[in-house]
Design a protein around this motif. Structure first.
Motif, mmCIF file in Angstrom:
data_model
loop_
_atom_site.group_PDB
_atom_site.id
_atom_site.type_symbol
_atom_site.label_atom_id
_atom_site.label_comp_id
_atom_site.label_asym_id
_atom_site.label_seq_id
_atom_site.Cartn_x
_atom_site.Cartn_y
_atom_site.Cartn_z
ATOM 1 N N ARG A 1 81.374 28.353 18.395
ATOM 2 C CA ARG A 1 82.369 29.431 18.585
ATOM 3 C C ARG A 1 81.812 30.741 18.076
ATOM 4 O O ARG A 1 81.964 31.802 18.695
ATOM 5 C CB ARG A 1 83.652 29.097 17.819
ATOM 6 N N ARG A 2 81.141 30.680 16.955
ATOM 7 C CA ARG A 2 80.559 31.902 16.378
ATOM 8 C C ARG A 2 79.516 32.483 17.317
ATOM 9 O O ARG A 2 79.449 33.685 17.545
ATOM 10 C CB ARG A 2 79.949 31.607 15.003
ATOM 11 N N TYR A 3 78.656 31.583 17.877
ATOM 12 C CA TYR A 3 77.595 32.053 18.786
ATOM 13 C C TYR A 3 78.240 32.690 20.027
ATOM 14 O O TYR A 3 77.786 33.724 20.509
ATOM 15 C CB TYR A 3 76.694 30.894 19.228
ATOM 16 N N ALA A 4 79.310 32.071 20.539
ATOM 17 C CA ALA A 4 79.992 32.573 21.752
ATOM 18 C C ALA A 4 80.591 33.948 21.486
ATOM 19 O O ALA A 4 80.473 34.863 22.318
ATOM 20 C CB ALA A 4 81.078 31.595 22.185
ATOM 21 N N ALA A 5 81.164 34.105 20.327
ATOM 22 C CA ALA A 5 81.775 35.392 19.974
ATOM 23 C C ALA A 5 80.707 36.456 19.855
ATOM 24 O O ALA A 5 80.879 37.588 20.348
ATOM 25 C CB ALA A 5 82.542 35.262 18.664
ATOM 26 N N LEU A 6 79.582 36.089 19.252
ATOM 27 C CA LEU A 6 78.484 37.035 19.094
ATOM 28 C C LEU A 6 77.954 37.463 20.470
ATOM 29 O O LEU A 6 77.715 38.646 20.714
ATOM 30 C CB LEU A 6 77.372 36.375 18.248
ATOM 31 N N LEU A 7 77.809 36.466 21.369
ATOM 32 C CA LEU A 7 77.289 36.748 22.716
ATOM 33 C C LEU A 7 78.245 37.690 23.464
ATOM 34 O O LEU A 7 77.818 38.647 24.116
ATOM 35 C CB LEU A 7 77.117 35.421 23.482
ATOM 36 N N LEU B 1 77.366 41.406 24.860
ATOM 37 C CA LEU B 1 77.552 41.728 26.290
ATOM 38 C C LEU B 1 78.460 42.951 26.455
ATOM 39 O O LEU B 1 78.177 43.863 27.226
ATOM 40 C CB LEU B 1 78.178 40.537 27.028
ATOM 41 N N LEU B 2 79.545 42.946 25.721
ATOM 42 C CA LEU B 2 80.504 44.062 25.798
ATOM 43 C C LEU B 2 79.845 45.363 25.390
ATOM 44 O O LEU B 2 79.999 46.417 26.052
ATOM 45 C CB LEU B 2 81.691 43.736 24.888
ATOM 46 N N THR C 1 76.720 46.078 25.439
ATOM 47 C CA THR C 1 75.703 46.448 26.433
ATOM 48 C C THR C 1 76.333 47.136 27.661
ATOM 49 O O THR C 1 75.787 48.098 28.197
ATOM 50 C CB THR C 1 74.928 45.197 26.910
ATOM 51 N N LEU C 2 77.509 46.630 28.015
ATOM 52 C CA LEU C 2 78.179 47.226 29.180
ATOM 53 C C LEU C 2 78.791 48.579 28.833
ATOM 54 O O LEU C 2 78.720 49.537 29.594
ATOM 55 C CB LEU C 2 79.281 46.287 29.681
ATOM 56 N N LEU C 3 79.386 48.661 27.674
ATOM 57 C CA LEU C 3 80.110 49.891 27.320
ATOM 58 C C LEU C 3 79.191 51.032 26.933
ATOM 59 O O LEU C 3 79.523 52.199 27.128
ATOM 60 C CB LEU C 3 81.073 49.604 26.169
ATOM 61 N N LEU C 4 78.043 50.725 26.403
ATOM 62 C CA LEU C 4 77.159 51.771 25.876
ATOM 63 C C LEU C 4 76.780 52.818 26.944
ATOM 64 O O LEU C 4 76.943 54.009 26.694
ATOM 65 C CB LEU C 4 75.909 51.128 25.249
ATOM 66 N N PRO C 5 76.336 52.450 28.143
ATOM 67 C CA PRO C 5 75.978 53.467 29.147
ATOM 68 C C PRO C 5 77.161 54.351 29.525
ATOM 69 O O PRO C 5 77.030 55.553 29.709
ATOM 70 C CB PRO C 5 75.495 52.662 30.358
ATOM 71 N N CYS C 6 78.336 53.705 29.605
ATOM 72 C CA CYS C 6 79.532 54.486 29.968
ATOM 73 C C CYS C 6 79.832 55.502 28.899
ATOM 74 O O CYS C 6 80.159 56.656 29.188
ATOM 75 C CB CYS C 6 80.746 53.562 30.135
ATOM 76 N N THR C 7 79.691 55.080 27.637
ATOM 77 C CA THR C 7 79.958 55.970 26.518
ATOM 78 C C THR C 7 78.985 57.144 26.523
ATOM 79 O O THR C 7 79.381 58.299 26.321
ATOM 80 C CB THR C 7 79.843 55.212 25.181
#
Lengths: 301, 287
Positions: free
Chosen positions: A6-12, A16-17, A19-25
């Motif tokens: 669960r911890r690994y999934a949350a980290l992933l 991902l989030l 990585t996606l949000l950074l260019p938009c920001t």
């Protein structure tokens, strides 16, 4: 094991989030920077009298605001004196503000907007509706021309016909470089316009009226004479036999109406205003950033 | 050539004269053979208006004539007055058949930047019949057609059987134009009226035009009648003006002189009125 997954999934998910949000920001930040820069650039290009934000602008009347502002320096000192006198007389006679403004640029705005903005931003306009008229002359290369605008109680005076009449008379002076003389005559014409409420009839219009009256008169006279002569003529061959039709003898045995064909003719309607019927560009009604309603027109030279 | 029964004088009369007056003793002469046998008229409308009433009728006729010269009333004098029984043919006929007309409807509307005019064309087929009676056509060469047409209408309910006793005191002419010769004149009039009747049956059209007329006229009856007409001359400033008066109704028709001065005044009056209206309208349009 389950807890670790669960911890690994949350980290992933977080990675991902991010990585996606950074260019938009980054893009958003960049755009804000750019608009802020262009706004700054624009603020730098606009003249001092131009409000930073029209939404916050509060309308005011400045009794000391000069009626003549020659930023383009196209009038001589003597012409400026004469013009100031004329403008003052016009204001006192008609109870409305008259302004002449020249400039070397419109800072990217159209002449009609620039003229209206100057009038409103520099404390002009009399009465509750801040009535007045402005003649703006732009000397910018590639954008040379003038614009007359009116608002408030004098707005109806500037009909398309009035604009064309004023501009027809001003144009030769503007094209000949006689700016001062031209505006002096222009203010005289404005005086005539305000006095009579409409431009005087042009020679062409007068000819049309005279011609039309003569033709109508000849037709009317001819018609009345023919009528009178007709009353004198009592002898003529009978064309009809209506009086001898036996009452109720008409019988219609067959009646059929057959559609044959249809023809359609189309005529383009005359375009209104915005090309100027007499040569001037004309706007019967347009709004300034402050929300006021203006009318006006002008030409290039 | 005839002999006057009163004074024995020789009277010259043309072939059409049926009744006249002896030029010597003013005796009424009726030439009976002109109205005998097959030449006998079917009917006659006797004179209702007397010669004494003529000046009054003519004066009433002058009134309302705007261009009559000033002084025409006082300076004119009625000359020869002749009461004549004019021969007429009365035609009864029926028109039957078809007519094709073209009708159009017009619709105006706007479409975007354009003003549009839409004209729809229709073929209108009409077939019918109608009757006409007592269409009068004068049968005398001596009488101008337009003059005789103008004194209509006559009230044919007062038409009575012909009697020679109606003729004394008046001139009477026999026909010298046959019904066959005069039928086209009647035909022209009924055709025009028939076209108008058919056009009226075409409802809802903006314009109507006759394309073909296939209606045929059938004459059902022809009557030979004598109708009362006064002919008189009026003299004014050396010129004679001829008038005809319907001897039954008193209707006067005739040629009238027009005053140049009054004509000019009339024209100027119309010019001033129309010109003033036009000037006001144009000045308002250009203001």
């Amino acid at each position: 094991m389950k807890g670790r997954n669960r911890r690994y999934a949350a980290l992933l998910a977080f990675v991902l989030l991010f990585t996606l949000l950074l260019p938009c920001t980054i893009a958003w930040a960049s755009a804000s920077d750019q608009s802020a820069r262009s706004a700054e650039q624009k603020r730098l290009a606009m003249p001092d009298w131009y409000p930073e934000n029209w939404a916050d602008f509060e309308y005011f009347y400045d009794p000391d605001a000069p009626q003549l502002t020659d930023a383009a320096d196209i009038f001589t000192d003597e012409e400026e004196t004469l013009l100031r006198e004329q403008l003052k007389t016009l204001r006192e006679t008609y109870g409305t503000d008259f302004v002449v403004f020249t400039d070397v640029s419109t800072c990217g705005l159209s002449r009609k907007v620039y003229a209206a903005d100057f009038f409103e931003a520099t404390g002009h306009g009399l009465g509750e509706d801040f009535s007045g008229m402005i003649l703006f002359i732009c000397m910018e290369q590639g954008n040379r021309g003038w614009w007359t605008a009116a608002k408030g109680s004098v707005k109806p005076l500037l009909s398309e016909k009035a604009i064309n009449w004023l501009d027809d008379r001003l144009e030769p002076y503007m094209k000949g470089g006689e700016y001062g003389t031209g505006v002096i005559h222009y203010l005289n014409d404005l005086d005539t316009l305000c006095e009579k409420g409409k431009p005087p009839m042009s020679g062409e219009d007068l000819l049309f009226v005279i011609g039309g009256t003569l033709i109508a008169g000849l037709a009317g006279g001819g018609f009345v004479l023919c009528l009178a002569l007709g009353m004198m003529k009592t002898v003529k061959e009978a064309a009809h036999a209506d009086a001898y039709l036996v009452k109720d003898s008409f019988q219609l045995h067959h009646s059929r109406d057959v559609f044959l064909y249809r023809s359609v003719s189309r005529t383009r309607r005359k375009r209104e205003s915005s090309g100027g019927g007499g040569g001037s560009e004309y706007s019967g009604s347009y709004s300034s950033p402050s929300g006021s309603d203006w009318s006006g027109g002008g030409r290039s030279f | 050539m005839y002999l006057c029964q009163s004074c024995g004088a020789t009277i010259e009369a043309d072939a059409a004269t049926g009744a006249t007056k002896c030029p010597y003793c003013d005796n009424n002469v009726v030439l009976s053979d002109r109205f005998g046998g097959g030449l006998r008229p079917n009917g006659i409308i006797p004179f209702q208006i007397t010669a004494k009433e003529l000046p009054g009728a003519v004066r009433r006729f002058y009134r309302g004539k705007p261009l009559l010269p000033h002084g025409f009333f006082s300076q004119s004098s009625i000359g020869d007055v002749q009461g004549i029984y004019v021969p007429f043919w009365l035609f009864d006929c029926t028109l039957d058949g078809g007519m094709n007309l073209e009708g159009t409807t017009v619709r105006r509307y706007s479409e975007g930047e354009y003003d549009c005019t839409e004209i729809s064309h229709f073929l209108l087929e009409r077939d019918g019949c109608m009757s006409f009676e007592h269409i009068p056509v004068d049968a005398s060469d001596k009488m101008a057609n337009d003059l005789m047409d103008s004194i209509e209408p006559f009230d044919f309910s007062e038409l009575v059987d012909f009697q020679e006793s109606y003729l004394p005191g008046f001139v009477a002419d026999r026909f010298d134009r046959s019904p066959k010769k005069e039928l086209p004149r009647a035909g022209k009039r009924v055709t025009k009226s028939a076209q108008e009747v058919m056009e009226e049956s075409c409802v809802g059209y903006d314009t109507i035009k006759v394309r073909t007329n296939g209606m045929e006229m059938t004459t059902s009856d022809v009557k030979y009648v004598l109708l009362p007409v006064y002919l008189l001359n009026l003299e004014y400033r050396g010129k004679k003006y001829r008038f005809a008066v319907n001897g039954q109704t008193g209707k006067v028709v005739g040629e009238l002189p027009s005053s140049v001065f009054k004509s000019v005044l009339c024209f100027l009056g119309g010019f001033a009125a129309a010109g003033t209206l036009a000037a006001k309208l144009l000045l308002w349009l250009f203001s």
